[in-house]
Motif scaffolding. Sequence first.
Motif, PDB file in Angstrom:
ATOM      1  N   THR A  87       0.787  -1.510   0.474  1.00  0.00           N
ATOM      2  CA  THR A  87      -0.377  -0.200  -0.115  1.00  0.00           C
ATOM      3  C   THR A  87       0.806   1.265  -0.042  1.00  0.00           C
ATOM      4  N   THR A  88       1.746   1.114   0.763  1.00  0.00           N
ATOM      5  CA  THR A  88       2.559   2.093   0.951  1.00  0.00           C
ATOM      6  C   THR A  88       3.492   2.511  -0.503  1.00  0.00           C
ATOM      7  N   THR A  89       4.028   1.684  -1.161  1.00  0.00           N
ATOM      8  CA  THR A  89       4.724   1.936  -2.449  1.00  0.00           C
ATOM      9  C   THR A  89       3.723   2.563  -3.753  1.00  0.00           C
ATOM     10  N   ALA A  90       2.264   1.994  -3.727  1.00  0.00           N
ATOM     11  CA  ALA A  90       1.600   2.053  -4.115  1.00  0.00           C
ATOM     12  C   ALA A  90       1.230   3.726  -4.088  1.00  0.00           C
ATOM     13  N   THR A  91       1.232   4.251  -3.035  1.00  0.00           N
ATOM     14  CA  THR A  91       0.668   5.210  -2.264  1.00  0.00           C
ATOM     15  C   THR A  91       2.294   6.336  -2.829  1.00  0.00           C
ATOM     16  N   LEU A  92       3.280   5.970  -2.708  1.00  0.00           N
ATOM     17  CA  LEU A  92       4.468   6.510  -3.180  1.00  0.00           C
ATOM     18  C   LEU A  92       4.082   6.630  -4.818  1.00  0.00           C
ATOM     19  N   VAL A  93       4.236   5.886  -5.132  1.00  0.00           N
ATOM     20  CA  VAL A  93       4.243   5.863  -6.988  1.00  0.00           C
ATOM     21  C   VAL A  93       2.970   6.858  -7.176  1.00  0.00           C
ATOM     22  N   HIS A  94       2.047   6.979  -6.836  1.00  0.00           N
ATOM     23  CA  HIS A  94       1.361   7.687  -7.050  1.00  0.00           C
ATOM     24  C   HIS A  94       1.545   9.479  -6.895  1.00  0.00           C
ATOM     25  N   MET A  95       2.180   9.368  -5.663  1.00  0.00           N
ATOM     26  CA  MET A  95       2.341  10.391  -5.257  1.00  0.00           C
ATOM     27  C   MET A  95       3.476  11.495  -6.262  1.00  0.00           C
ATOM     28  N   ALA A  96       4.363  10.141  -6.268  1.00  0.00           N
ATOM     29  CA  ALA A  96       5.482  10.705  -7.557  1.00  0.00           C
ATOM     30  C   ALA A  96       5.158  10.791  -8.779  1.00  0.00           C
ATOM     31  N   ALA A  97       4.137  10.417  -9.640  1.00  0.00           N
ATOM     32  CA  ALA A  97       3.707  10.249 -10.838  1.00  0.00           C
ATOM     33  C   ALA A  97       2.650  12.181 -11.025  1.00  0.00           C
ATOM     34  N   ARG A  98       1.965  12.617 -10.033  1.00  0.00           N
ATOM     35  CA  ARG A  98       1.132  13.610  -9.771  1.00  0.00           C
ATOM     36  C   ARG A  98       2.453  14.924  -9.475  1.00  0.00           C
ATOM     37  N   GLN A  99       3.398  14.354  -8.714  1.00  0.00           N
ATOM     38  CA  GLN A  99       4.620  15.423  -8.998  1.00  0.00           C
ATOM     39  C   GLN A  99       4.924  15.623 -10.342  1.00  0.00           C
ATOM     40  N   GLN A 100       5.358  14.776 -10.637  1.00  0.00           N
ATOM     41  CA  GLN A 100       6.276  14.643 -12.216  1.00  0.00           C
ATOM     42  C   GLN A 100       5.211  15.672 -12.490  1.00  0.00           C
ATOM     43  N   LEU A 101       3.140  15.016 -13.410  1.00  0.00           N
ATOM     44  CA  LEU A 101       2.427  15.577 -13.893  1.00  0.00           C
ATOM     45  C   LEU A 101       2.514  17.451 -13.383  1.00  0.00           C
ATOM     46  N   MET A 102       2.571  17.461 -12.238  1.00  0.00           N
ATOM     47  CA  MET A 102       2.796  19.361 -11.917  1.00  0.00           C
ATOM     48  C   MET A 102       3.739  19.842 -12.256  1.00  0.00           C
ATOM     49  N   ALA A 103       4.940  19.112 -12.674  1.00  0.00           N
ATOM     50  CA  ALA A 103       6.328  20.000 -12.153  1.00  0.00           C
ATOM     51  C   ALA A 103       6.336  19.518 -13.973  1.00  0.00           C
ATOM     52  N   SER A 104       5.370  19.532 -14.234  1.00  0.00           N
ATOM     53  CA  SER A 104       5.825  18.633 -16.382  1.00  0.00           C
ATOM     54  C   SER A 104       4.606  20.828 -16.736  1.00  0.00           C
TER      55      SER A 104
END
Length: 214
Positions: free
Chosen positions: A69-86
Amino acid sequence: MTTLSPRTVLIALFPAMLGACSSPPKPPIVDESQKRPANAQMAVDLQVCKNDLQNTRIQANESSRLAETTTATLVHMAARQQLMASIQEKAQANSIRIVHFGFNSTRVSIPTADASALMEEAKTAPLVVLRGRTDGTSDSSVESRIAQARANAVRDYLVAAGVDPARIRTTHQPIGDHLADNSSQRGRNLNRRVEIEVYRVPPVPAQSSAPPQL
Protein backbone atom coordinates in the motif's frame (compact mmCIF):
# COMPACT_ATOMS: atom_id res chain seq x y z
CA MET A 1 -9.28 -100.20 37.35
CA THR A 2 -12.54 -98.25 36.95
CA THR A 3 -13.25 -96.60 33.62
CA LEU A 4 -15.19 -93.27 33.73
CA SER A 5 -17.72 -92.57 31.11
CA PRO A 6 -17.45 -89.31 29.05
CA ARG A 7 -20.60 -88.02 30.68
CA THR A 8 -19.08 -88.50 34.13
CA VAL A 9 -15.92 -86.66 33.10
CA LEU A 10 -17.91 -83.72 31.65
CA ILE A 11 -19.96 -83.40 34.84
CA ALA A 12 -16.76 -83.39 36.89
CA LEU A 13 -15.10 -80.64 34.79
CA PHE A 14 -18.20 -78.43 34.37
CA PRO A 15 -17.69 -76.33 37.57
CA ALA A 16 -14.12 -75.48 36.58
CA MET A 17 -15.17 -74.56 33.05
CA LEU A 18 -18.01 -72.40 34.35
CA GLY A 19 -15.65 -70.49 36.64
CA ALA A 20 -13.23 -69.82 33.80
CA CYS A 21 -15.96 -68.36 31.57
CA SER A 22 -17.35 -66.06 34.26
CA SER A 23 -13.95 -64.41 35.01
CA PRO A 24 -13.44 -61.02 33.22
CA PRO A 25 -10.48 -60.63 30.83
CA LYS A 26 -7.36 -59.09 32.23
CA PRO A 27 -6.66 -55.46 31.12
CA PRO A 28 -3.69 -54.81 28.80
CA ILE A 29 -0.44 -53.99 30.42
CA VAL A 30 0.58 -50.30 30.00
CA ASP A 31 4.23 -49.33 29.86
CA GLU A 32 4.39 -46.39 32.25
CA SER A 33 7.76 -45.34 30.85
CA GLN A 34 6.14 -44.33 27.50
CA LYS A 35 3.48 -42.02 28.99
CA ARG A 36 3.73 -38.22 28.19
CA PRO A 37 1.53 -36.01 30.35
CA ALA A 38 -0.30 -33.22 28.46
CA ASN A 39 1.28 -30.50 30.61
CA ALA A 40 4.82 -31.72 30.29
CA GLN A 41 7.35 -28.87 29.78
CA MET A 42 8.30 -30.10 26.33
CA ALA A 43 4.66 -30.09 25.19
CA VAL A 44 4.12 -26.59 26.60
CA ASP A 45 7.25 -25.25 24.87
CA LEU A 46 6.17 -26.82 21.59
CA GLN A 47 2.74 -25.21 21.76
CA VAL A 48 4.26 -21.80 22.58
CA CYS A 49 6.61 -22.18 19.64
CA LYS A 50 3.68 -22.97 17.32
CA ASN A 51 1.76 -19.91 18.55
CA ASP A 52 4.79 -17.66 18.08
CA LEU A 53 5.28 -18.98 14.55
CA GLN A 54 1.63 -18.33 13.67
CA ASN A 55 1.80 -14.78 15.07
CA THR A 56 4.98 -14.14 13.10
CA ARG A 57 3.29 -15.25 9.90
CA ILE A 58 0.32 -12.97 10.55
CA GLN A 59 2.62 -10.00 11.24
CA ALA A 60 4.64 -10.75 8.11
CA ASN A 61 1.51 -10.83 5.97
CA GLU A 62 0.30 -7.55 7.48
CA SER A 63 3.70 -5.91 6.97
CA SER A 64 3.74 -7.07 3.35
CA ARG A 65 0.26 -5.63 2.77
CA LEU A 66 1.24 -2.30 4.34
CA ALA A 67 4.42 -2.20 2.28
CA GLU A 68 2.47 -2.74 -0.95
CA THR A 69 0.00 0.00 0.00
CA THR A 70 2.80 2.41 0.89
CA THR A 71 4.62 1.68 -2.36
CA ALA A 72 1.48 2.28 -4.41
CA THR A 73 0.87 5.57 -2.58
CA LEU A 74 4.44 6.75 -3.16
CA VAL A 75 4.24 5.87 -6.85
CA HIS A 76 0.96 7.78 -7.17
CA MET A 77 2.41 10.83 -5.39
CA ALA A 78 5.53 10.75 -7.56
CA ALA A 79 3.40 10.63 -10.70
CA ARG A 80 1.33 13.61 -9.52
CA GLN A 81 4.47 15.59 -8.66
CA GLN A 82 5.92 14.82 -12.06
CA LEU A 83 2.70 15.92 -13.73
CA MET A 84 2.58 19.17 -11.75
CA ALA A 85 6.25 19.85 -12.53
CA SER A 86 5.55 19.26 -16.20
CA ILE A 87 2.56 21.62 -16.16
CA GLN A 88 4.57 24.30 -14.35
CA GLU A 89 7.45 23.90 -16.77
CA LYS A 90 5.14 24.26 -19.73
CA ALA A 91 3.34 27.20 -18.13
CA GLN A 92 6.65 28.95 -17.53
CA ALA A 93 7.46 28.41 -21.20
CA ASN A 94 4.52 30.57 -22.34
CA SER A 95 5.68 32.84 -25.11
CA ILE A 96 5.14 36.60 -24.86
CA ARG A 97 5.30 38.86 -27.88
CA ILE A 98 4.90 42.63 -27.93
CA VAL A 99 3.26 44.78 -30.58
CA HIS A 100 4.18 48.48 -30.35
CA PHE A 101 1.95 51.37 -31.49
CA GLY A 102 2.47 54.91 -32.62
CA PHE A 103 1.25 57.87 -30.61
CA ASN A 104 -2.55 57.81 -30.27
CA SER A 105 -2.65 54.96 -32.84
CA THR A 106 -4.41 51.57 -32.88
CA ARG A 107 -2.94 50.30 -36.18
CA VAL A 108 -1.36 46.84 -35.90
CA SER A 109 1.99 46.40 -37.61
CA ILE A 110 3.91 43.13 -37.17
CA PRO A 111 6.93 42.09 -39.25
CA THR A 112 6.19 39.16 -41.55
CA ALA A 113 8.63 36.76 -39.90
CA ASP A 114 7.30 37.54 -36.43
CA ALA A 115 3.70 37.30 -37.64
CA SER A 116 4.26 33.82 -39.10
CA ALA A 117 5.76 32.50 -35.86
CA LEU A 118 2.99 34.14 -33.82
CA MET A 119 0.22 32.61 -35.90
CA GLU A 120 1.79 29.16 -35.78
CA GLU A 121 1.74 29.28 -31.98
CA ALA A 122 -1.59 31.07 -31.51
CA LYS A 123 -3.61 28.76 -33.77
CA THR A 124 -2.82 25.70 -31.61
CA ALA A 125 -2.70 27.43 -28.22
CA PRO A 126 -5.48 26.74 -25.71
CA LEU A 127 -5.43 30.39 -24.63
CA VAL A 128 -4.13 33.71 -25.94
CA VAL A 129 -4.23 36.73 -23.61
CA LEU A 130 -3.95 40.28 -24.98
CA ARG A 131 -3.08 43.18 -22.67
CA GLY A 132 -3.56 46.68 -24.07
CA ARG A 133 -1.34 49.46 -22.61
CA THR A 134 -0.69 53.17 -23.16
CA ASP A 135 1.94 55.73 -22.19
CA GLY A 136 -0.66 57.81 -20.39
CA THR A 137 0.06 59.61 -17.15
CA SER A 138 -3.52 60.05 -15.95
CA ASP A 139 -6.35 57.58 -15.54
CA SER A 140 -8.79 59.03 -18.06
CA SER A 141 -11.52 57.61 -20.26
CA VAL A 142 -9.50 58.57 -23.34
CA GLU A 143 -6.49 56.51 -22.26
CA SER A 144 -8.76 53.62 -21.30
CA ARG A 145 -10.44 53.62 -24.73
CA ILE A 146 -7.09 53.64 -26.52
CA ALA A 147 -5.76 50.75 -24.43
CA GLN A 148 -8.90 48.73 -25.08
CA ALA A 149 -8.93 49.61 -28.78
CA ARG A 150 -5.35 48.41 -29.18
CA ALA A 151 -6.15 45.06 -27.55
CA ASN A 152 -9.24 44.68 -29.76
CA ALA A 153 -7.21 45.55 -32.87
CA VAL A 154 -4.72 42.78 -32.15
CA ARG A 155 -7.58 40.38 -31.45
CA ASP A 156 -9.15 41.18 -34.84
CA TYR A 157 -5.75 40.70 -36.47
CA LEU A 158 -5.40 37.21 -34.95
CA VAL A 159 -8.96 36.19 -35.79
CA ALA A 160 -8.49 37.30 -39.41
CA ALA A 161 -5.39 35.09 -39.56
CA GLY A 162 -7.36 32.03 -38.39
CA VAL A 163 -7.06 32.03 -34.60
CA ASP A 164 -10.20 30.80 -32.82
CA PRO A 165 -11.78 33.87 -31.14
CA ALA A 166 -13.14 31.67 -28.34
CA ARG A 167 -9.56 31.14 -27.14
CA ILE A 168 -8.66 34.84 -27.05
CA ARG A 169 -9.00 37.01 -23.93
CA THR A 170 -8.41 40.78 -23.88
CA THR A 171 -7.57 43.11 -21.01
CA HIS A 172 -6.49 46.75 -20.94
CA GLN A 173 -4.93 49.20 -18.52
CA PRO A 174 -4.83 52.94 -19.25
CA ILE A 175 -1.81 53.90 -17.12
CA GLY A 176 1.02 52.23 -15.27
CA ASP A 177 2.59 48.81 -15.95
CA HIS A 178 5.32 50.44 -18.02
CA LEU A 179 8.15 48.59 -19.71
CA ALA A 180 10.49 51.57 -19.72
CA ASP A 181 10.98 55.02 -18.26
CA ASN A 182 7.79 56.84 -19.23
CA SER A 183 9.44 60.23 -18.78
CA SER A 184 11.55 59.80 -21.93
CA GLN A 185 10.40 59.69 -25.53
CA ARG A 186 12.04 56.32 -26.12
CA GLY A 187 10.39 54.91 -22.99
CA ARG A 188 6.95 56.15 -24.04
CA ASN A 189 7.40 54.55 -27.47
CA LEU A 190 8.01 51.19 -25.75
CA ASN A 191 5.12 51.61 -23.32
CA ARG A 192 2.50 52.05 -26.08
CA ARG A 193 1.94 48.37 -26.70
CA VAL A 194 -0.14 45.20 -26.59
CA GLU A 195 1.38 42.16 -24.91
CA ILE A 196 0.43 38.84 -26.51
CA GLU A 197 0.84 35.88 -24.15
CA VAL A 198 0.44 32.50 -25.83
CA TYR A 199 -0.24 29.68 -23.36
CA ARG A 200 1.20 26.23 -23.91
CA VAL A 201 -1.33 24.63 -21.54
CA PRO A 202 -4.60 25.95 -20.10
CA PRO A 203 -4.05 27.84 -16.84
CA VAL A 204 -5.05 25.90 -13.73
CA PRO A 205 -7.53 27.87 -11.59
CA ALA A 206 -6.47 28.40 -8.01
CA GLN A 207 -8.44 26.31 -5.54
CA SER A 208 -8.87 27.23 -1.90
CA SER A 209 -7.76 24.47 0.42
CA ALA A 210 -10.46 22.98 2.59
CA PRO A 211 -10.05 23.41 6.36
CA PRO A 212 -8.71 20.30 8.09
CA GLN A 213 -11.31 17.99 9.59
CA LEU A 214 -10.99 17.83 13.35
